[in-house]
Design a protein around this motif. Structure first.
Motif, short mmCIF file in Angstrom:
data_model
loop_
_atom_site.label_atom_id
_atom_site.label_comp_id
_atom_site.label_asym_id
_atom_site.label_seq_id
_atom_site.Cartn_x
_atom_site.Cartn_y
_atom_site.Cartn_z
N GLU A 134 0.86 -1.19 0.00
CA GLU A 134 0.00 0.00 0.00
C GLU A 134 0.89 1.23 0.00
O GLU A 134 1.80 1.35 0.83
N ARG A 135 0.64 2.12 -0.96
CA ARG A 135 1.53 3.28 -1.08
C ARG A 135 0.86 4.59 -0.67
O ARG A 135 1.54 5.52 -0.26
N GLU A 136 -0.48 4.64 -0.79
CA GLU A 136 -1.19 5.87 -0.46
C GLU A 136 -1.95 5.70 0.84
O GLU A 136 -2.64 4.69 1.02
N PRO A 137 -1.89 6.69 1.71
CA PRO A 137 -2.63 6.59 2.98
C PRO A 137 -4.12 6.89 2.78
O PRO A 137 -4.66 7.84 3.35
N VAL A 138 -4.73 6.12 1.92
CA VAL A 138 -6.16 6.29 1.66
C VAL A 138 -6.85 4.94 1.81
O VAL A 138 -6.21 3.90 1.73
N LEU A 139 -8.16 5.00 2.01
CA LEU A 139 -8.95 3.78 2.07
C LEU A 139 -10.20 3.98 1.22
O LEU A 139 -10.93 4.96 1.40
N MET B 34 -9.15 9.78 3.56
CA MET B 34 -7.72 10.05 3.73
C MET B 34 -7.41 9.59 5.15
O MET B 34 -8.04 10.07 6.11
N LEU B 35 -6.51 8.67 5.29
CA LEU B 35 -6.28 8.07 6.60
C LEU B 35 -5.75 9.11 7.58
O LEU B 35 -4.84 9.89 7.25
N ASP B 36 -6.33 9.08 8.74
CA ASP B 36 -5.88 9.96 9.81
C ASP B 36 -5.10 9.12 10.82
O ASP B 36 -5.49 8.00 11.14
N ARG B 37 -4.01 9.66 11.32
CA ARG B 37 -3.14 8.89 12.20
C ARG B 37 -3.84 8.50 13.50
O ARG B 37 -3.44 7.55 14.16
#
Lengths: 314, 506
Positions: free
Chosen positions: B386-391, B477-480
């Motif tokens: 997985e390269r992009e912090p998206v779901l 957009m994934l949040d930490r």
């Protein structure tokens, strides 16, 4: 010779203790783990969801009515219980396998195939073919033969579960290498996967928010990724090396528990198969020696050594 | 002195007049202590060269008491036996017509046998005299075909517990022992010394290896070819089979009284085939490693063992047994042995292997093709990078039947029983993304809604009734800290089903 080593790996005569105790724990654990699972509900799901597995398709298996499924799951639980205590063991284990194959496989025909129970089905099949009920069973007690002689019959089922479990880990490791390559470890992949786990993407949510903490530490998550790969690819060494077994089996168990805690996927049933890795006879002998001086557990045979001399003139 | 010599030297020769002359010269140079008397018996073993003339010229002129006899039956065993019969001394010393003995040779033999009255024979080193050019591959491992022998400078007893062979090119045997053993076997035109020693060891005799007892052999150029070595090992394997040499020396190197009761195939025990396989493997390893001398050594061992097996097979085949039947018996005997060893019957072991083949084969197939055939799998979950912090995911949402309707995610396994969140969304993905199945999306939603209401009505959970159920495609957009789980960045309605006779709309 290689072939003799091969045969020795599979059929080295062993007392029945390890297999029998593993049988009790495996079937007992399975009964507890699936005791509250209601498979009958799948009988009420719309046929529109039905996307059969190849094996279900080939065998023309389809979901039965909720009532029929309730009966089948009752029979399955009875077979698990009988197998655990060793009553009509051979028949019970065969029934447990046949019904378990259907019941455990059934949910995978409704859209998503999980892997958590595949090893359980395979293990059920292996045990159905084995003589795991020769000792530590009501059958053996009724026959008055609770301590049969060591035999290869008590070795191969354990070894076969080992091999299948090693194949599972190897396959997982190889898939990562094949589809991810080095980047699976060196990129931010695991951090992203851990963050995604918090967004309800698995069969269950993570047990803690430690996954998010780990994801926030890139080097740590890369180290965990590398360790995962080492465990998965190296697990096959546990088949032949007692040292590797002592290290890798607990490591693999820890990894599966870690996945549940950090990411959500549940390997509870899978973990049941790890009972086959425990040398119960040795553990029992140690425990018995601690409790009382004499034990009914079987112990290993001391190796004999021989030496030959050469003559030399004085 | 009573006219009987102390040592008789026997040389059997055939068509080697030139080297025989050198051998006799070396005997002529013997330094004999006072009182030690010897005779030399040269056996002309049916030579066609100048051997006969050479011997006629020497007889009577030698101070060694040289006698020449003729043995018409071809073969070194016949020749040596004739020499032994003609000998008169209590010690018979053998050397070959291409050897030159040390000046102290006869004296050493006499001294050693006097010092060790318990030994039946004494033997020693056979050292080479190389021609000017020696191939590089000739190392110590290739000495046997050249009849070179050097066990080092420490004496030892060669016996049934240490059956190291000593060669008749440098061997002296007590006459009484030779008489008792019946001399050399004519059945062994080669390896006759080894065969004699085996009988001697079996009779309890010991042979002293005396390092100071030395003869030298001139290595002929024709013996330095690979062809010669190949032929020698083949011959050696042939005669070793006649002696059952591979079978009468046990793993600890002891000579056993009889070959073991091993399972045989075409007359050869299974372990010889194993040894052959091991040598072939070692040959392959040496070839890959580029170790020429070692490769040649293993090639020679392969040749030796192959000849061993062939000789056994040809002798065994004389009994007219069927080859297929023999193989079947061989396998059956192994199966019986394994059954005894492992307490598992043959059919049972076969069935276990069949089960193993199915399980491992199924797993290996899925691993190779990367596809899934439950209960086998390539276990490819989480294997892509997985390269992009998206779901991006599908989500099923319920619309409450309240004054102010609101959307609630249907994630809890209690409300979507028997599904769980992952299984349900995957089912929708596989349906909605498949053009053939896409029309079923409505039916899936309708089923979810019906089961929700049925479970709610039965008291399975405490949640508001639904007036509709919707399928969304969402993007986060994934949040930490995962603070935006309920607030996707993008949300697209894919399908909707209303309760009652609800219609669907996109």
């Amino acid at each position: 010779m290689l072939f003799t080593r091969w045969l020795r790996f599979w059929f080295e005569p062993a007392p029945p203790t390890n297999l029998a105790v593993s049988r009790m724990l495996f079937f007992g654990g399975l009964l507890l783990y699936y005791g509250l699972e209601d498979f009958s509900a799948w009988g009420a799901v719309s046929p529109a969801f039905w996307m059969p597995l190849p094996v279900f398709h080939a065998l023309h298996l389809s979901p039965l009515s909720p009532g029929a499924l309730a009966v089948i799951q009752m029979l399955w639980r009875a077979a698990l219980a009988f197998s655990a205590v060793g009553l009509l063991t051979r028949l019970s284990m065969i029934v447990a396998f046949v019904l378990g194959f259907y019941l455990l496989g059934l949910p995978h025909n409704f859209g998503h195939v999980y892997h958590f129970d595949a090893l359980l089905v395979v293990t059920l099949g292996i045990l159905a073919w084995s003589r795991a009920g020769d000792a530590w069973s009501i059958d053996a007690w009724l026959r008055g033969q609770d301590r049969p002689a060591p035999s290869g019959e008590y070795t191969w089922p354990i070894r076969m579960v080992w091999v299948m479990m090693a194949l599972v880990f190897l396959a997982a490791g190889l898939s990562k290498v094949r589809y991810g390559g080095v980047a699976w470890v060196t990129s931010a992949n695991l951090s992203i996967v851990l963050e995604r786990a918090a967004y309800h993407v698995s069969d269950a949510d993570p047990l803690s928010r430690a996954g998010l903490w780990l994801a926030a530490h890139p080097w740590l998550s890369r180290a965990v990724a590398a360790l995962t790969l080492v465990i998965e690819l190296g697990f096959v060494a546990a088949l032949v090396s007692p040292f590797a077994r002592a290290v890798l089996v607990p490591a693999a168990v820890g990894m599966l528990i870690g996945i549940r805690v950090l990411m959500g996927p549940t390997f509870g049933g899978f973990l049941l198969a790890t009972v086959f890795w425990v040398p119960w006879d040795a553990a029992g002998a140690r425990a018995a020696a601690w409790w009382r001086p004499r034990s009914r557990w079987h112990a290993g045979h001391p190796a004999q050594s021989e030496s030959a001399g050469r003559s030399e003139p004085a | 002195m009573n006219g009987i010599p102390d040592v008789s030297v026997v040389i059997s020769s055939c068509d080697r007049a030139e080297s025989l002359a050198r051998a006799i010269d070396s005997l002529r140079r013997q330094q004999l202590p006072a009182g030690l008397d010897c005779e030399v018996i040269i056996v002309d073993n049916n030579s066609r060269d100048g051997t006969s003339a050479l011997l006629q010229g020497l007889v009577g002129r030698e101070h060694l008491g040289l006698r020449a006899i003729f043995e018409p039956r071809q073969g070194v065993s016949h020749g040596r036996n004739a020499g032994v019969r003609a000998s008169r001394a209590p010690i018979v010393a053998f050397t070959d017509d291409d050897n030159e003995v040390d000046p102290q040779w006869i004296a050493t033999i006499k001294r050693m046998l006097d010092l060790h009255p318990d030994v039946a024979a004494v033997g020693g080193k056979i050292l080479p005299e190389w021609p000017s050019a020696v191939p590089r591959w000739i190392d110590r491992q290739h000495w046997s075909p050249l009849a070179i022998l050097d066990y080092g400078d420490r004496p030892f007893y060669s016996s049934s517990s240490d059956p190291r062979v000593l060669l008749t090119a440098n061997l002296a045997v007590r006459r009484e022992v030779l008489d008792r053993l019946g001399g050399f076997s004519p059945d062994f035109p080669r390896c006759q010394d080894h065969e004699l020693l085996i009988r001697l060891w079996r009779a309890g005799g010991r042979v002293l290896y005396a390092p100071e007892l030395v003869v030298r052999t001139r290595i002929a150029r024709e013996r330095l070819t690979r062809r010669y070595h190949r032929a020698w090992h083949t011959r050696h394997g042939f005669y070793s089979a006649s002696m059952q040499l591979q079978e009468i020396i046990d793993r600890r190197g002891n000579l056993v009284t009889a070959p073991p009761d091993a399972i045989r195939l075409y007359g050869t025990p299974g372990f010889v085939y194993r040894e052959l396989a091991g040598e072939m493997r070692n040959w392959a390893i040496a070839s890959l490693a580029g170790r020429a001398a070692l490769k040649l050594h293993h090639a020679h061992r392969v040749r030796y063992l192959s000849a061993y097996i062939r000789n056994n097979a040809s002798r065994h085949g004389g009994a007219g047994r069927r080859w297929g039947w023999e193989m079947r018996e061989f396998l059956a005997a192994h199966a019986r042995r394994w059954t005894r060893m492992f307490s598992v019957s043959g059919p049972r072991a076969l069935s276990v292997h069949l089960l193993l083949a199915i399980l491992v084969g199924g797993s290996a197939y899925d691993i190779m093709i990367g596809d899934e055939h439950w209960p086998f799998s390539p276990y490819a979950m989480f294997s892509t990078v997985e390269r992009e912090p998206v779901l991006e995911a599908l989500r099923v949402m319920g619309v409450t039947r309240e004054a102010v309707p609101r959307e609630i995610p249907l994630l809890d396994s209690r409300v979507i029983r028997p599904f769980d969140q992952c299984r349900l969304t995957t089912a929708f993905e596989r349906t909605y993304n498949n053009p053939v199945r896409r029309p079923l999306t409505q039916e899936l939603l309708r089923d979810c809604l019906a089961r929700y209401e049925a479970l709610r009505a039965s008291g399975g959970f405490d949640a508001p009734p639904l007036q509709a159920i919707r399928l969304y495609e969402m993007r986060w957009m994934l949040d930490r800290e995962a603070r935006n789980v309920a607030l996707p960045d993008q949300k697209r309605l894919l399908a909707e089903v209303r309760s009652a006779t609800a219609a669907a709309g996109f």
